[in-house]
Design a protein around this motif. Structure first.
Motif, PDB file in Angstrom:
ATOM      1  N   LEU A  23       0.823  -1.203   0.000  1.00 12.89           N
ATOM      2  CA  LEU A  23       0.000   0.000   0.000  1.00 12.89           C
ATOM      3  C   LEU A  23       0.860   1.257   0.000  1.00 12.89           C
ATOM      4  O   LEU A  23       0.566   2.221  -0.709  1.00 12.89           O
ATOM      5  CB  LEU A  23      -0.937   0.003   1.205  1.00 12.89           C
ATOM      6  CG  LEU A  23      -2.085  -1.003   1.168  1.00 12.89           C
ATOM      7  CD1 LEU A  23      -2.803  -1.027   2.507  1.00 12.89           C
ATOM      8  CD2 LEU A  23      -3.052  -0.676   0.044  1.00 12.89           C
ATOM      9  N   ARG A  24       1.919   1.249   0.786  1.00  9.09           N
ATOM     10  CA  ARG A  24       2.814   2.408   0.821  1.00  9.09           C
ATOM     11  C   ARG A  24       3.486   2.609  -0.536  1.00  9.09           C
ATOM     12  O   ARG A  24       3.665   3.745  -0.991  1.00  9.09           O
ATOM     13  CB  ARG A  24       3.871   2.233   1.907  1.00  9.09           C
ATOM     14  CG  ARG A  24       3.338   2.446   3.289  1.00  9.09           C
ATOM     15  CD  ARG A  24       4.446   2.307   4.310  1.00  9.09           C
ATOM     16  NE  ARG A  24       3.968   2.644   5.632  1.00  9.09           N
ATOM     17  CZ  ARG A  24       4.542   2.224   6.745  1.00  9.09           C
ATOM     18  NH1 ARG A  24       5.620   1.464   6.700  1.00  9.09           N
ATOM     19  NH2 ARG A  24       4.059   2.569   7.915  1.00  9.09           N
ATOM     20  N   PHE A  25       3.866   1.514  -1.165  1.00  6.63           N
ATOM     21  CA  PHE A  25       4.502   1.592  -2.479  1.00  6.63           C
ATOM     22  C   PHE A  25       3.518   2.161  -3.500  1.00  6.63           C
ATOM     23  O   PHE A  25       3.884   3.036  -4.302  1.00  6.63           O
ATOM     24  CB  PHE A  25       4.971   0.197  -2.909  1.00  6.63           C
ATOM     25  CG  PHE A  25       5.927   0.216  -4.044  1.00  6.63           C
ATOM     26  CD1 PHE A  25       5.484   0.076  -5.344  1.00  6.63           C
ATOM     27  CD2 PHE A  25       7.286   0.372  -3.821  1.00  6.63           C
ATOM     28  CE1 PHE A  25       6.364   0.095  -6.403  1.00  6.63           C
ATOM     29  CE2 PHE A  25       8.179   0.392  -4.877  1.00  6.63           C
ATOM     30  CZ  PHE A  25       7.719   0.260  -6.173  1.00  6.63           C
ATOM     31  N   GLN A  26       2.278   1.693  -3.470  1.00  9.45           N
ATOM     32  CA  GLN A  26       1.262   2.204  -4.389  1.00  9.45           C
ATOM     33  C   GLN A  26       0.993   3.678  -4.123  1.00  9.45           C
ATOM     34  O   GLN A  26       0.776   4.456  -5.053  1.00  9.45           O
ATOM     35  CB  GLN A  26      -0.041   1.422  -4.238  1.00  9.45           C
ATOM     36  CG  GLN A  26       0.025   0.026  -4.798  1.00  9.45           C
ATOM     37  CD  GLN A  26      -1.251  -0.753  -4.544  1.00  9.45           C
ATOM     38  OE1 GLN A  26      -2.205  -0.219  -3.971  1.00  9.45           O
ATOM     39  NE2 GLN A  26      -1.278  -2.002  -4.963  1.00  9.45           N
ATOM     40  N   ASN A  27       0.997   4.066  -2.857  1.00  8.39           N
ATOM     41  CA  ASN A  27       0.752   5.464  -2.505  1.00  8.39           C
ATOM     42  C   ASN A  27       1.878   6.352  -3.028  1.00  8.39           C
ATOM     43  O   ASN A  27       1.631   7.452  -3.525  1.00  8.39           O
ATOM     44  CB  ASN A  27       0.608   5.607  -0.997  1.00  8.39           C
ATOM     45  CG  ASN A  27       0.071   6.955  -0.583  1.00  8.39           C
ATOM     46  OD1 ASN A  27      -0.735   7.535  -1.283  1.00  8.39           O
ATOM     47  ND2 ASN A  27       0.521   7.438   0.560  1.00  8.39           N
ATOM     48  N   ALA A  28       3.102   5.877  -2.944  1.00 10.25           N
ATOM     49  CA  ALA A  28       4.247   6.660  -3.395  1.00 10.25           C
ATOM     50  C   ALA A  28       4.230   6.854  -4.908  1.00 10.25           C
ATOM     51  O   ALA A  28       4.716   7.870  -5.408  1.00 10.25           O
ATOM     52  CB  ALA A  28       5.545   5.990  -2.968  1.00 10.25           C
ATOM     53  N   THR A  29       3.676   5.892  -5.619  1.00  8.94           N
ATOM     54  CA  THR A  29       3.623   5.984  -7.075  1.00  8.94           C
ATOM     55  C   THR A  29       2.270   6.500  -7.574  1.00  8.94           C
ATOM     56  O   THR A  29       1.970   6.381  -8.755  1.00  8.94           O
ATOM     57  CB  THR A  29       3.918   4.615  -7.716  1.00  8.94           C
ATOM     58  OG1 THR A  29       2.961   3.664  -7.243  1.00  8.94           O
ATOM     59  CG2 THR A  29       5.322   4.148  -7.408  1.00  8.94           C
ATOM     60  N   ASN A  30       1.470   7.038  -6.667  1.00 11.08           N
ATOM     61  CA  ASN A  30       0.154   7.603  -6.983  1.00 11.08           C
ATOM     62  C   ASN A  30      -0.792   6.610  -7.650  1.00 11.08           C
ATOM     63  O   ASN A  30      -1.598   6.977  -8.500  1.00 11.08           O
ATOM     64  CB  ASN A  30       0.290   8.860  -7.848  1.00 11.08           C
ATOM     65  CG  ASN A  30       0.934   9.995  -7.101  1.00 11.08           C
ATOM     66  OD1 ASN A  30       0.707  10.155  -5.901  1.00 11.08           O
ATOM     67  ND2 ASN A  30       1.747  10.771  -7.795  1.00 11.08           N
TER      68      ASN A  30
END
Length: 71
Positions: free
Chosen positions: A32-39
């Protein structure tokens, strides 16, 4: 699922099953954090929910460990 129902469900699990759920939740949080960082994340509230679930799982694991030491 309401938090109280989730906690009741967790209390019925064994420590080994809780450890597995903890690992899975931490992997989900990382993703989830990775997806958030890549919008790419649409529901950012899910991060907070997963963090709270991790804390709940850790709390129950600690409680079970204390019970085992006192018993």
């Amino acid at each position: 699922m309401k938090a109280s129902n989730y906690v009741k469900e967790l209390r019925e699990e064994s420590v080994e099953a809780l450890q597995e759920k903890l690992v899975a939740a931490k992997k989900e949080l990382f993703n989830l954090r990775f997806q958030n960082a890549t919008n790419q994340l649409e529901n950012t509230a899910r991060i907070k929910e997963v963090r709270k679930n991790i804390a709940r799982i850790q709390t129950i694991i600690t409680e079970k460990a204390r019970e085992a030491m006192n018993a």
